[in-house]
Structure formats: C-alpha cells, structure tokens
Scaffold this motif. Structure first.
Motif, PDB file in Angstrom:
ATOM      1  N   ARG A 254      -3.724  -0.432  16.511  1.00  0.00           N
ATOM      2  CA  ARG A 254      -2.151  -0.052  17.309  1.00  0.00           C
ATOM      3  C   ARG A 254      -1.093  -0.656  17.720  1.00  0.00           C
ATOM      4  NH1 ARG A 254      -4.777   2.389  21.872  1.00  0.00           N
ATOM      5  NH2 ARG A 254      -2.870   1.639  22.800  1.00  0.00           N
TER       6      ARG A 254
ATOM      7  N   THR B 287      -5.871  -9.129  12.014  1.00  0.00           N
ATOM      8  CA  THR B 287      -5.426  -7.771  12.944  1.00  0.00           C
ATOM      9  C   THR B 287      -6.469  -7.081  11.866  1.00  0.00           C
ATOM     10  OG1 THR B 287      -4.172  -8.708  14.773  1.00  0.00           O
ATOM     11  CG2 THR B 287      -4.750  -6.387  14.431  1.00  0.00           C
ATOM     12  N   ASP B 288      -7.219  -6.452  12.014  1.00  0.00           N
ATOM     13  CA  ASP B 288      -7.404  -4.907  11.295  1.00  0.00           C
ATOM     14  C   ASP B 288      -7.663  -3.843  12.054  1.00  0.00           C
ATOM     15  OD1 ASP B 288      -8.929  -3.516   9.119  1.00  0.00           O
ATOM     16  OD2 ASP B 288     -11.269  -3.958   9.627  1.00  0.00           O
ATOM     17  N   ASN B 289      -6.162  -2.643  12.017  1.00  0.00           N
ATOM     18  CA  ASN B 289      -6.208  -1.937  12.262  1.00  0.00           C
ATOM     19  C   ASN B 289      -5.877  -1.819  13.969  1.00  0.00           C
ATOM     20  OD1 ASN B 289      -6.310  -0.145  10.071  1.00  0.00           O
ATOM     21  ND2 ASN B 289      -9.086  -0.305   9.988  1.00  0.00           N
TER      22      ASN B 289
ATOM     23  N   GLU C  79       1.933   3.633   3.762  1.00  0.00           N
ATOM     24  CA  GLU C  79       1.817   1.906   4.483  1.00  0.00           C
ATOM     25  C   GLU C  79       3.199   1.331   4.190  1.00  0.00           C
ATOM     26  OE1 GLU C  79      -2.435   1.265   5.284  1.00  0.00           O
ATOM     27  OE2 GLU C  79      -1.796   0.657   3.573  1.00  0.00           O
TER      28      GLU C  79
ATOM     29  N   TYR D 210       1.452  -1.464   7.160  1.00  0.00           N
ATOM     30  CA  TYR D 210       1.989  -0.953   8.572  1.00  0.00           C
ATOM     31  C   TYR D 210       1.483   0.851   8.284  1.00  0.00           C
ATOM     32  CZ  TYR D 210       3.630  -5.419  10.457  1.00  0.00           C
ATOM     33  OH  TYR D 210       3.138  -6.966  11.744  1.00  0.00           O
ATOM     34  N   LEU D 211       0.828   1.512   8.791  1.00  0.00           N
ATOM     35  CA  LEU D 211       0.981   2.872   8.948  1.00  0.00           C
ATOM     36  C   LEU D 211       1.469   3.865   9.371  1.00  0.00           C
ATOM     37  CD1 LEU D 211      -0.069   4.815   6.952  1.00  0.00           C
ATOM     38  CD2 LEU D 211      -2.297   4.403   8.301  1.00  0.00           C
TER      39      LEU D 211
ATOM     40  N   ARG E 177       0.242  10.862   7.430  1.00  0.00           N
ATOM     41  CA  ARG E 177       0.857   9.947   6.865  1.00  0.00           C
ATOM     42  C   ARG E 177       1.414   8.915   6.011  1.00  0.00           C
ATOM     43  NH1 ARG E 177      -4.902   6.965   5.841  1.00  0.00           N
ATOM     44  NH2 ARG E 177      -3.617   5.681   5.539  1.00  0.00           N
TER      45      ARG E 177
ATOM     46  N   MET F  34      -0.266   2.379  13.200  1.00  0.00           N
ATOM     47  CA  MET F  34      -1.113   1.162  13.023  1.00  0.00           C
ATOM     48  C   MET F  34      -1.150   0.029  11.631  1.00  0.00           C
ATOM     49  SD  MET F  34      -3.181   3.035  14.589  1.00  0.00           S
ATOM     50  CE  MET F  34      -4.627   2.015  14.704  1.00  0.00           C
ATOM     51  N   CYS F  35      -1.819  -1.313  12.568  1.00  0.00           N
ATOM     52  CA  CYS F  35      -1.158  -2.320  11.810  1.00  0.00           C
ATOM     53  C   CYS F  35      -2.489  -3.511  11.248  1.00  0.00           C
ATOM     54  CB  CYS F  35      -0.770  -3.535  12.802  1.00  0.00           C
ATOM     55  SG  CYS F  35      -0.943  -5.297  11.981  1.00  0.00           S
ATOM     56  N   SER F  36      -2.989  -3.466   9.937  1.00  0.00           N
ATOM     57  CA  SER F  36      -3.368  -4.183   9.057  1.00  0.00           C
ATOM     58  C   SER F  36      -3.176  -5.912   8.468  1.00  0.00           C
ATOM     59  CB  SER F  36      -4.253  -3.486   8.272  1.00  0.00           C
ATOM     60  OG  SER F  36      -4.868  -4.362   7.691  1.00  0.00           O
TER      61      SER F  36
END
Length: 262
Positions: free
Chosen positions: A70, A66-68, A129, A109-110, A126, A60-62
């Motif tokens: 994929r 962009t908010d969360n 990040e 980035y998670l 998880r 996932m990317c924030s």
C-alpha cells in the motif's frame, strides 16, 4: 507525460459518451534513477452524475521486491517518499509523487477509489495500472582500452523493449553489443551497451528508446587529429664523422712531419 495530457484532454471532450465514472492511468512511465516521478491518476464524472462525498483514494504497488504494497494511505515502507500532487479532496486529480526513485521501485502501480454517487451509490473503481520503468545516466565516450572505439552504456529496468542505438550525423551506425555474464542476472537492472568504430569526424549520438519512444540521448563530437609533418632525429653520427675527417688528416700530416725530422 505530454502524450498523456493530450489524451486526457481528448477524453474529456467526449466524456459524455463514456460510463458515469472512469479512472485513468497511463500504461507505461519512465523516470531517471534517483529522481522524483509523478504517477498520474485522474477520474472523470459524467455531467449527469453527482458525487455524494469526496472519493477515498488508494494506491497499490507491485514492484520487484513487493507484492501489492500500500502506497496511499502511506504505509511504513513509503513513509517520507510519497505525497499527493493535489491535496484538495474534491479534486479529480489523484496523482501521487514518488520521491527518489530506486531500482526496486520498478513495477506496476494501481490507482483505485471508493466512490459514492447519487445514481450508482457506493462502489469501487480502479485504473488499468501504470508500469514504472527506471533508467540510469547514460555513458557515451571513447573506450578506455581503444581510443578508436566509441562506447555507449546505460542501465535500465529489465525489459526487452529498451534499445540502444548509435547515430552519426543522423544516420544509424552498425554496432556491436557486449555479452552479459551470468552474474548480471542477480542485479536489479540490465546493462545495455553498444560500440562503434570512429570512422570519421562528426556528431555521434547515442539514443535510448522504449519501443519507438525516445527516452534519453547523449552526444559525442569527434574531430580527427590534423596530420603532422614528419620529424627526423638529429644525424649525430654524421656530425661526428665530418669532424673526424679533418682531425684524421691533421694527425696524418703531423705524423709525417715528425718522421721527416727524425
């Protein structure tokens, strides 16, 4: 990346003292604008635990815009820009490659996984990040307005931990930072700039640091011009005066001779 690899090696040496399953990510990563970057993600499994099926990977990317979003499985936003570093589903390396990094990719980035093991059954794990920070090519040259002023400039992700410094033969020089206008706040990056006067010849170096880590650097070798001999203009007036003297005397003698004849 080297520090991250060393840390992971030490971790595996003592993995038996940790929990059964761990997902690891580096806290900060920097990359040049327009380049490809590997976003590391590694999971470890203790020796007394066994996977029932290969883990299901999610990224996932924030980022700035962009908010969360994929990244993996790949969404439309990242189509053609993301790939697995290792395509073996059973591999513990779940890193991905982000291609052609842009300013908008700056962000967190998670990495997370759905895991099924014999002892803990099905669960999700998880990482912590990774903050991706971007920098552009450094400019280090003489100022176009002042050839005695050495100017260094670099565009970076907006973060106060980025610092520019100028050195001469290894010694840090006092510099003057440029002021930023209000218009700069609308840009997706910050411009860092430092300037110093060319005090003497030598090897000047501009360095970009994130905290205490050197990110990139550029060199400028300055050789002062050799002093030249003074060049005086030709004394044309003196030459003319010297020529006029005999002409004047000759003319006077000729005038006197004509007067005597008369």
């Amino acid at each position: 990346m080297k520090k991250w690899t060393q840390w992971m090696f030490l971790y595996f040496m003592v993995s038996g003292t940790r929990s059964l399953v761990e997902v690891h990510q580096p806290p900060v990563l920097t990359t040049p604008l327009g380049h490809d970057v590997v976003l590391p993600c590694q999971f470890t499994l203790s020796h007394n635990e066994r996977m029932v099926t290969p883990p299901v990977l999610y990224w996932m990317c924030s980022s700035q815009n962009t908010d969360n979003a994929r990244m993996w499985p790949i969404s439309d936003k990242y189509e053609g820009r993301v790939a697995l570093l290792d395509n073996n589903r059973s591999s513990s390396n779940k890193s991905i490659i982000l291609k052609n990094v842009q300013w908008a990719d700056s962000g967190k980035y998670l990495c997370k996984m759905s895991i099924t093991t014999e002892r803990e059954k099905s669960f999700r794990k998880r990482g912590n990040e990774t903050l991706l920070m971007v920098y552009d090519t450094m400019i280090f040259n003489l100022s176009c307005h002042n050839d005695s002023l050495l100017w260094c400039e670099a565009n970076v992700t907006r973060d106060s931990r980025f610092v520019l410094s100028i050195f001469l033969d290894g010694c840090r020089l006092p510099t003057a930072s440029s002021a930023r206008g209000d218009a700069a706040a609308a840009l997706p990056y910050a411009t860092l700039s430092e300037a110093t006067t060319l005090s003497r010849g030598g090897k000047y170096e501009c360095q970009l640091h994130l905290n205490n880590e050197l990110i990139t650097k550029s060199f400028f070798h300055y050789h002062p011009p050799e002093p030249s001999e003074a060049v005086f203009p030709e004394p044309w007036c003196l030459y003319a005066a010297l020529l006029l003297v005999p002409a004047t005397i000759l003319l006077s003698l000729l005038t006197s001779w004509l007067l005597c004849r008369c």
